[in-house]
Write a protein that holds these residues in place. Structure first.
Motif, short mmCIF file in Angstrom:
data_model
loop_
_atom_site.label_atom_id
_atom_site.label_comp_id
_atom_site.label_asym_id
_atom_site.label_seq_id
_atom_site.Cartn_x
_atom_site.Cartn_y
_atom_site.Cartn_z
N ASP A 30 0.87 -1.18 -0.05
CA ASP A 30 0.11 0.17 -0.50
C ASP A 30 0.57 0.96 0.32
O ASP A 30 0.46 2.02 -0.84
CB ASP A 30 -1.02 0.00 1.33
CG ASP A 30 -1.77 1.33 1.40
OD1 ASP A 30 -2.85 0.85 0.09
OD2 ASP A 30 -2.03 1.84 2.39
N PHE A 31 1.86 1.01 0.98
CA PHE A 31 3.08 2.26 0.92
C PHE A 31 3.04 2.34 -0.24
O PHE A 31 3.18 3.66 -1.17
CB PHE A 31 3.72 1.98 1.97
CG PHE A 31 5.03 3.25 1.97
CD1 PHE A 31 4.69 4.53 2.38
CD2 PHE A 31 5.78 2.76 1.58
CE1 PHE A 31 6.08 5.89 2.60
CE2 PHE A 31 6.80 4.10 1.37
CZ PHE A 31 7.53 4.82 2.77
N LEU A 32 3.95 1.78 -0.92
CA LEU A 32 4.21 2.16 -2.38
C LEU A 32 4.11 2.62 -3.06
O LEU A 32 3.43 2.81 -4.31
CB LEU A 32 5.14 0.09 -2.95
CG LEU A 32 6.37 0.42 -1.98
CD1 LEU A 32 7.35 -1.15 -1.96
CD2 LEU A 32 8.57 1.03 -1.66
N ARG A 33 2.38 1.80 -3.18
CA ARG A 33 1.33 2.39 -4.40
C ARG A 33 1.24 3.44 -4.19
O ARG A 33 0.94 3.90 -5.54
CB ARG A 33 -0.44 1.14 -3.86
CG ARG A 33 -0.80 1.73 -5.56
CD ARG A 33 -2.37 0.57 -5.86
NE ARG A 33 -2.39 0.37 -4.17
CZ ARG A 33 -1.96 -1.75 -3.84
NH1 ARG A 33 -1.71 -2.15 -4.31
NH2 ARG A 33 -2.41 -1.98 -2.51
N ALA A 87 2.34 6.41 -6.85
CA ALA A 87 1.64 7.68 -7.48
C ALA A 87 1.91 9.37 -7.82
O ALA A 87 0.59 9.01 -8.27
CB ALA A 87 -0.25 6.97 -6.64
N LEU A 88 2.55 9.36 -7.21
CA LEU A 88 2.98 10.53 -6.52
C LEU A 88 4.38 10.90 -7.70
O LEU A 88 4.80 12.09 -7.41
CB LEU A 88 2.87 10.80 -5.34
CG LEU A 88 1.70 11.04 -4.31
CD1 LEU A 88 2.24 11.33 -3.47
CD2 LEU A 88 1.22 11.57 -4.75
N TYR A 89 5.03 10.19 -8.23
CA TYR A 89 6.35 10.03 -8.61
C TYR A 89 5.91 10.05 -10.30
O TYR A 89 6.41 9.75 -11.23
CB TYR A 89 6.88 8.47 -8.28
CG TYR A 89 8.24 8.47 -8.87
CD1 TYR A 89 9.46 9.29 -8.11
CD2 TYR A 89 8.71 7.92 -9.99
CE1 TYR A 89 10.78 9.83 -8.87
CE2 TYR A 89 9.91 8.20 -10.82
CZ TYR A 89 11.37 8.93 -9.44
OH TYR A 89 12.04 9.46 -9.90
N ASP A 90 5.17 11.13 -10.45
CA ASP A 90 4.79 11.12 -11.94
C ASP A 90 4.20 12.42 -12.16
O ASP A 90 3.26 12.82 -11.11
CB ASP A 90 3.99 10.02 -12.32
CG ASP A 90 3.60 10.27 -14.07
OD1 ASP A 90 3.98 10.26 -14.75
OD2 ASP A 90 2.14 10.87 -13.89
N GLU A 91 4.62 13.58 -12.42
CA GLU A 91 4.50 14.93 -12.47
C GLU A 91 3.12 15.45 -12.90
O GLU A 91 1.82 16.16 -12.67
CB GLU A 91 5.14 15.79 -13.47
CG GLU A 91 4.86 17.27 -13.53
CD GLU A 91 6.16 18.45 -14.15
OE1 GLU A 91 5.19 19.23 -14.61
OE2 GLU A 91 6.66 17.87 -14.37
N GLU A 127 1.11 18.79 1.28
CA GLU A 127 2.44 19.33 0.39
C GLU A 127 2.26 19.73 -1.29
O GLU A 127 2.70 20.28 -1.96
CB GLU A 127 3.67 18.60 0.07
CG GLU A 127 3.83 18.32 1.63
CD GLU A 127 4.48 19.23 2.11
OE1 GLU A 127 5.72 19.69 1.39
OE2 GLU A 127 4.37 19.18 3.16
N ILE A 128 1.20 19.25 -1.45
CA ILE A 128 1.15 18.90 -3.23
C ILE A 128 0.06 20.37 -3.38
O ILE A 128 0.30 20.69 -4.51
CB ILE A 128 0.21 17.79 -3.83
CG1 ILE A 128 0.67 17.03 -4.00
CG2 ILE A 128 -0.45 18.28 -5.31
CD1 ILE A 128 0.68 15.41 -4.50
N ARG A 129 -0.67 20.88 -2.47
CA ARG A 129 -1.38 21.79 -2.75
C ARG A 129 -0.62 22.79 -2.35
O ARG A 129 -0.97 23.97 -3.40
CB ARG A 129 -1.74 22.18 -1.53
CG ARG A 129 -3.50 21.29 -1.76
CD ARG A 129 -4.92 21.51 0.18
NE ARG A 129 -5.52 20.38 -0.54
CZ ARG A 129 -6.15 19.96 0.45
NH1 ARG A 129 -5.21 20.30 1.35
NH2 ARG A 129 -7.40 19.24 -0.01
N VAL A 130 0.17 23.29 -2.36
CA VAL A 130 1.39 24.12 -2.07
C VAL A 130 2.62 24.36 -3.45
O VAL A 130 3.36 25.04 -3.00
CB VAL A 130 1.94 24.96 -0.01
CG1 VAL A 130 0.78 24.68 0.35
CG2 VAL A 130 3.12 23.95 -0.43
#
Length: 105
Positions: free
Chosen positions: A3-6, A10-14, A85-88
């Protein structure tokens, strides 16, 4: 661990980070709105949305033949902090092209 790696994967893509921020900013959006806004083919967009959904960030709701995506609520602490973090992040996002009123259901 899976679950952690998934989630991290998922966030390792701009593009997925931009999609997540965009959906968070604009609320539930039809796939047609996202296609028009990002100028992306439906097949590529659907793949990115599936990855974000499988990672626990999004949920979808079908209305007719269209799916609407929104940020899952509540998010667990890890996903919630990642979204904060993504929001900022200073990301260039496209203008919202709202076509869902024109989608044929």
């Amino acid at each position: 661990m899976e679950d952690f790696l998934r989630t991290v994967g998922a966030l390792y893509d701009e593009t997925r980070v931009k999609l997540l921020k965009f959906i968070d900013m604009h609320g539930p959006l039809c796939v047609c709105d996202l296609e028009a806004s990002f100028g992306m083919l439906q097949s590529r967009l659907s793949r990115h949305l599936k990855i974000l959904k499988d990672a626990g960030f999004l949920h979808s709701q079908r209305k007719g033949r269209w799916s609407y995506y929104a940020v899952r609520r509540p998010l667990d602490r890890f996903r919630s902090e990642a979204l904060e973090e993504i929001r900022v992040l200073p990301l260039e996002l496209p203008k919202l092209e709202k076509l869902s009123g024109e989608c044929k259901l």
